[in-house]
Design an enzyme around this catalytic site. Structure first.
Site, PDB file in Angstrom:
ATOM      1  N   ASP A  97       3.711   1.100   8.624  1.00  9.65           N
ATOM      2  CA  ASP A  97       3.603   2.081   7.546  1.00  9.65           C
ATOM      3  C   ASP A  97       2.496   1.641   6.593  1.00  9.65           C
ATOM      4  O   ASP A  97       2.704   0.809   5.708  1.00  9.65           O
ATOM      5  CB  ASP A  97       4.946   2.179   6.821  1.00  9.65           C
ATOM      6  N   VAL A  98       1.294   2.201   6.801  1.00 12.67           N
ATOM      7  CA  VAL A  98       0.140   1.837   5.980  1.00 12.67           C
ATOM      8  C   VAL A  98      -0.443   3.027   5.226  1.00 12.67           C
ATOM      9  O   VAL A  98      -1.174   2.853   4.259  1.00 12.67           O
ATOM     10  CB  VAL A  98      -0.973   1.170   6.826  1.00 12.67           C
ATOM     11  N   LYS A  99      -0.173   4.236   5.691  1.00 13.06           N
ATOM     12  CA  LYS A  99      -0.619   5.475   5.030  1.00 13.06           C
ATOM     13  C   LYS A  99      -2.112   5.449   4.698  1.00 13.06           C
ATOM     14  O   LYS A  99      -2.534   5.850   3.616  1.00 13.06           O
ATOM     15  CB  LYS A  99       0.200   5.745   3.766  1.00 13.06           C
ATOM     16  N   ARG A 100      -2.916   5.003   5.638  1.00 15.19           N
ATOM     17  CA  ARG A 100      -4.358   4.944   5.406  1.00 15.19           C
ATOM     18  C   ARG A 100      -4.981   6.325   5.600  1.00 15.19           C
ATOM     19  O   ARG A 100      -4.533   7.120   6.424  1.00 15.19           O
ATOM     20  CB  ARG A 100      -5.012   3.952   6.360  1.00 15.19           C
TER      21      ARG A 100
END
Length: 305
Positions: A97-100
């Site tokens: 979960d990095v939401k880049r």
């Protein structure tokens, strides 16, 4: 054509074998304190590796939130690498979960960091943000395709602020969220049993803040609580052919019974994600495993499995 090496095929198979639940591993300061640990790298390591031990051999999906590791600097990133490696070694698929979200060469670099097998941070799938335009994510789609990886694109999040953007209407009459759903689904054309490119749909979208709020809306606007929920969650997933990550389960208010309400005909593609509710019974490994088994059963029942 998709093969059993593609994320979508592997995710479908493993969820059938192990169950749909995704175990979040987030060394949040409050959870470390709950376990009697210091809010430092040593405490985070004890916390994270205990949950890996308790869940990675039985859960189909493991989801570490990178921010809770990055806050400890290089040591935290090294711990994240270990969580990814040990979880994958135990047979789980890791959704990082990095939401880049960015453009051009920067987005390509993010994709290399998390999707290239040569990277020590390589996961099986990552979360990405489309709010610079879904097309800006193409470098990630391309690299994921090349290496059999997956993406989960933010579409409809549970936070109240998200609705202002995600439910705004485009010129074609679709909501921004529906446009994202449709654009992601184009990447899954002809995939069987499902594509590798999914979306993120919060478990609590559309829920009123309280029954009092519902009654106020009904008396003021003449609409029922149910109508409010339907209006707030309006989206069409009937043609969607990819995995759907559903955060906000458990401590954040989402329940297995919310899955059909939020996802409708796509409920069987759900990956319900729990973090705090899994961690709270710890630090005993056996207690965490018992909690996970109970949640798996609840989710399977709600999804009609």
């Amino acid at each position: 054509m998709p093969t059993n090496k593609d994320f979508g095929s592997r995710a479908h198979h493993l969820s059938q074998v192990r169950g749909p639940l995704c175990a979040g591993i987030d060394p949040h300061g409050a959870l470390l304190q709950h376990w009697g640990l210091d809010d430092d790298l040593a405490g985070a390591e004890r916390f994270a590796m205990t949950i890996v031990e308790a869940t990675a051999e039985s859960c189909a999906f493991i989801k570490p939130q990178s921010a809770f590791y990055e806050r400890f600097g290089s040591g935290g990133v090294a711990l994240l690498e270990r969580v990814i490696a040990e979880s994958r070694k135990a047979g789980a698929l890791v959704i990082l979960d990095v939401k880049r979200g960015d453009i051009g060469s920067t987005m390509a670099a993010y994709a290399q960091a998390y999707l290239d097998p040569a990277s020590p941070l390589a996961a099986d799938a990552i979360t990405v943000s489309p709010f610079l335009g879904t097309g800006s994510l193409q470098p990630a789609f391309d690299l994921a395709n090349a290496h059999g990886k997956g993406l989960f694109v933010l579409a409809r999040t549970s936070n109240p602020e998200g609705k202002q953007v995600q439910m705004a209407k485009r010129r074609d009459g679709k909501s921004v969220a529906q446009g994202i759903i449709d654009e992601v689904n184009e990447q899954n054309a002809d995939a069987e049993p499902m594509g590798s490119f999914g979306i993120v749909m919060g478990a609590t979208i559309g829920a009123c803040a309280s029954e009092g709020e519902a009654r106020l809306r009904e008396s003021t606007y003449g609409i029922t609580h149910t109508t409010v929920r339907q209006r707030d969650t309006a989206h069409d997933l009937s043609q969607f052919n990819g995995p759907i990550l559903v955060p906000g389960m458990g401590a954040q208010g989402g329940r297995p019974s919310d899955l059909p309400r939020v996802l409708g005909p796509a409920t069987n593609f759900a990956i319900p994600s729990y973090s705090r509710q899994i961690a709270q019974p710890g630090p005993a490994v056996a207690s965490i495993r018992t909690a996970v088994e109970a949640l798996q059963d609840e989710c399977r029942a709600a999804m009609g499995e």
